[in-house]
Design a protein around this motif. Sequence first.
Motif, PDB file in Angstrom:
ATOM      1  N   THR A 136       4.899  17.669  -0.323  1.00 32.91           N
ATOM      2  CA  THR A 136       6.343  17.765  -0.552  1.00 32.91           C
ATOM      3  C   THR A 136       6.953  16.368  -0.457  1.00 32.91           C
ATOM      4  O   THR A 136       6.308  15.421   0.018  1.00 32.91           O
ATOM      5  CB  THR A 136       7.004  18.666   0.494  1.00 32.91           C
ATOM      6  N   ASP A 137       8.205  16.239  -0.864  1.00 29.38           N
ATOM      7  CA  ASP A 137       8.887  14.944  -0.764  1.00 29.38           C
ATOM      8  C   ASP A 137       8.966  14.480   0.688  1.00 29.38           C
ATOM      9  O   ASP A 137       8.813  13.288   0.982  1.00 29.38           O
ATOM     10  CB  ASP A 137      10.303  15.043  -1.353  1.00 29.38           C
ATOM     11  N   GLU A 138       9.210  15.415   1.595  1.00 25.59           N
ATOM     12  CA  GLU A 138       9.300  15.062   3.018  1.00 25.59           C
ATOM     13  C   GLU A 138       7.950  14.582   3.544  1.00 25.59           C
ATOM     14  O   GLU A 138       7.878  13.608   4.299  1.00 25.59           O
ATOM     15  CB  GLU A 138       9.773  16.267   3.828  1.00 25.59           C
ATOM     16  N   GLN A 139       6.887  15.260   3.140  1.00 23.04           N
ATOM     17  CA  GLN A 139       5.547  14.837   3.557  1.00 23.04           C
ATOM     18  C   GLN A 139       5.200  13.466   2.990  1.00 23.04           C
ATOM     19  O   GLN A 139       4.630  12.626   3.684  1.00 23.04           O
ATOM     20  CB  GLN A 139       4.513  15.869   3.095  1.00 23.04           C
ATOM     21  N   ARG A 140       5.566  13.225   1.751  1.00 24.42           N
ATOM     22  CA  ARG A 140       5.283  11.940   1.124  1.00 24.42           C
ATOM     23  C   ARG A 140       6.034  10.817   1.836  1.00 24.42           C
ATOM     24  O   ARG A 140       5.515   9.710   2.005  1.00 24.42           O
ATOM     25  CB  ARG A 140       5.634  11.962  -0.367  1.00 24.42           C
ATOM     26  N   LYS A 141       7.238  11.092   2.288  1.00 26.00           N
ATOM     27  CA  LYS A 141       8.012  10.095   3.030  1.00 26.00           C
ATOM     28  C   LYS A 141       7.325   9.769   4.356  1.00 26.00           C
ATOM     29  O   LYS A 141       7.233   8.596   4.751  1.00 26.00           O
ATOM     30  CB  LYS A 141       9.425  10.619   3.294  1.00 26.00           C
ATOM     31  N   THR A 142       6.825  10.795   5.030  1.00 28.27           N
ATOM     32  CA  THR A 142       6.117  10.587   6.300  1.00 28.27           C
ATOM     33  C   THR A 142       4.838   9.780   6.075  1.00 28.27           C
ATOM     34  O   THR A 142       4.515   8.884   6.861  1.00 28.27           O
ATOM     35  CB  THR A 142       5.779  11.940   6.952  1.00 28.27           C
ATOM     36  N   SER A 192       0.836  -1.210   0.000  1.00 24.51           N
ATOM     37  CA  SER A 192       0.000   0.000   0.000  1.00 24.51           C
ATOM     38  C   SER A 192       0.866   1.253   0.000  1.00 24.51           C
ATOM     39  O   SER A 192       0.560   2.230  -0.700  1.00 24.51           O
ATOM     40  CB  SER A 192      -0.933   0.003   1.213  1.00 24.51           C
ATOM     41  N   ALA A 193       1.940   1.232   0.775  1.00 24.76           N
ATOM     42  CA  ALA A 193       2.863   2.377   0.817  1.00 24.76           C
ATOM     43  C   ALA A 193       3.534   2.581  -0.536  1.00 24.76           C
ATOM     44  O   ALA A 193       3.714   3.721  -0.993  1.00 24.76           O
ATOM     45  CB  ALA A 193       3.909   2.160   1.905  1.00 24.76           C
ATOM     46  N   GLU A 194       3.890   1.481  -1.176  1.00 21.28           N
ATOM     47  CA  GLU A 194       4.507   1.571  -2.506  1.00 21.28           C
ATOM     48  C   GLU A 194       3.529   2.141  -3.525  1.00 21.28           C
ATOM     49  O   GLU A 194       3.900   2.958  -4.378  1.00 21.28           O
ATOM     50  CB  GLU A 194       4.975   0.187  -2.957  1.00 21.28           C
ATOM     51  N   MET A 195       2.279   1.718  -3.432  1.00 25.61           N
ATOM     52  CA  MET A 195       1.257   2.222  -4.354  1.00 25.61           C
ATOM     53  C   MET A 195       1.048   3.719  -4.168  1.00 25.61           C
ATOM     54  O   MET A 195       0.845   4.465  -5.141  1.00 25.61           O
ATOM     55  CB  MET A 195      -0.044   1.451  -4.145  1.00 25.61           C
ATOM     56  N   PHE A 196       1.114   4.164  -2.920  1.00 24.91           N
ATOM     57  CA  PHE A 196       1.013   5.598  -2.667  1.00 24.91           C
ATOM     58  C   PHE A 196       2.192   6.331  -3.308  1.00 24.91           C
ATOM     59  O   PHE A 196       2.003   7.340  -4.006  1.00 24.91           O
ATOM     60  CB  PHE A 196       0.992   5.899  -1.166  1.00 24.91           C
ATOM     61  N   MET A 197       3.398   5.846  -3.104  1.00 30.00           N
ATOM     62  CA  MET A 197       4.593   6.512  -3.637  1.00 30.00           C
ATOM     63  C   MET A 197       4.619   6.512  -5.168  1.00 30.00           C
ATOM     64  O   MET A 197       5.190   7.416  -5.785  1.00 30.00           O
ATOM     65  CB  MET A 197       5.853   5.844  -3.087  1.00 30.00           C
ATOM     66  N   GLU A 198       4.005   5.506  -5.771  1.00 29.70           N
ATOM     67  CA  GLU A 198       3.964   5.420  -7.232  1.00 29.70           C
ATOM     68  C   GLU A 198       2.899   6.318  -7.848  1.00 29.70           C
ATOM     69  O   GLU A 198       2.871   6.506  -9.064  1.00 29.70           O
ATOM     70  CB  GLU A 198       3.712   3.967  -7.654  1.00 29.70           C
ATOM     71  N   ASP A 199       2.047   6.877  -7.020  1.00 25.35           N
ATOM     72  CA  ASP A 199       0.988   7.766  -7.503  1.00 25.35           C
ATOM     73  C   ASP A 199       1.579   9.163  -7.715  1.00 25.35           C
ATOM     74  O   ASP A 199       1.730   9.948  -6.779  1.00 25.35           O
ATOM     75  CB  ASP A 199      -0.160   7.815  -6.492  1.00 25.35           C
ATOM     76  N   GLU A 200       1.899   9.456  -8.959  1.00 29.73           N
ATOM     77  CA  GLU A 200       2.542  10.728  -9.293  1.00 29.73           C
ATOM     78  C   GLU A 200       1.671  11.932  -8.938  1.00 29.73           C
ATOM     79  O   GLU A 200       2.186  13.025  -8.700  1.00 29.73           O
ATOM     80  CB  GLU A 200       2.877  10.758 -10.795  1.00 29.73           C
ATOM     81  N   ASN A 201       0.372  11.736  -8.902  1.00 24.59           N
ATOM     82  CA  ASN A 201      -0.525  12.845  -8.587  1.00 24.59           C
ATOM     83  C   ASN A 201      -0.316  13.381  -7.179  1.00 24.59           C
ATOM     84  O   ASN A 201      -0.604  14.551  -6.907  1.00 24.59           O
ATOM     85  CB  ASN A 201      -1.984  12.396  -8.752  1.00 24.59           C
ATOM     86  N   MET A 202       0.192  12.527  -6.289  1.00 23.94           N
ATOM     87  CA  MET A 202       0.417  12.965  -4.917  1.00 23.94           C
ATOM     88  C   MET A 202       1.499  14.034  -4.805  1.00 23.94           C
ATOM     89  O   MET A 202       1.544  14.793  -3.837  1.00 23.94           O
ATOM     90  CB  MET A 202       0.750  11.768  -4.029  1.00 23.94           C
ATOM     91  N   LYS A 203       2.337  14.122  -5.819  1.00 27.04           N
ATOM     92  CA  LYS A 203       3.392  15.144  -5.807  1.00 27.04           C
ATOM     93  C   LYS A 203       2.812  16.549  -5.940  1.00 27.04           C
ATOM     94  O   LYS A 203       3.480  17.528  -5.591  1.00 27.04           O
ATOM     95  CB  LYS A 203       4.388  14.876  -6.940  1.00 27.04           C
TER      96      LYS A 203
END
Length: 209
Positions: A88-94, A73-84
């Motif tokens: 921010t990158d830091e928020q996405r990591k959290t 699930s975490a990988e699927m979130f990171m692969e969702d380019e729309n989340m960018k």
Amino acid sequence: MDNEELVKYIEKNIFPLYSRNEEGHGINHIKTVIERSLKFAKNYDVDINMCYTIAAYHDLGHFIDRKRHEVISAEMFMEDENMKKFFTDEQRKTIKEAIEDHRASSDHKPRSIYGMIVSTADRTIKNIDTCIRRAYSYGKKNYEGLTEEQQIERVYEHLTEKYGQNGYAKTYIEDKEYEESIKKLRKALENKEEFLERVKEVIRENDEK
């Protein structure tokens, strides 16, 4: 929520994907975890949009592999380019770490307050019968070789293992609603014979709907 565009994106593109999961980890569960997460978030200095997103994505990969679903699930979130566009990158990591940390059987404490909020929100006991339905649905999907009697027994064993006096389900922030609910569930689990009959009744009622 203060980012309507984010909510619209998730409701349109992420929520429908939960139809791939069994009922216990479907969209009704997700909406419950979102509601509880936002309620808890009010008591902390956190980004409510992040809490919403973590809750929305946390079980997304369950249909692929239930044993690794938090990582998937975490990988699927990171692969969702729309989340960018939203974080921010830091928020996405959290957010990624919080999704990874949400699982009840996790061997470590969540790494951030966001993980603690959503992990606690994920310990949902609306009522005993709902817990039974979720556990039964999960068993039918993932333990297809069991007989009906074995499925019923598995519901009792699973709920005892997860929510019993020495259960692995943990909460990390105050949740009085959960504390009251788990007391009632533990009391019901004390009498196995009565509980198994209750499981059978819940299944019968569900089949009649």
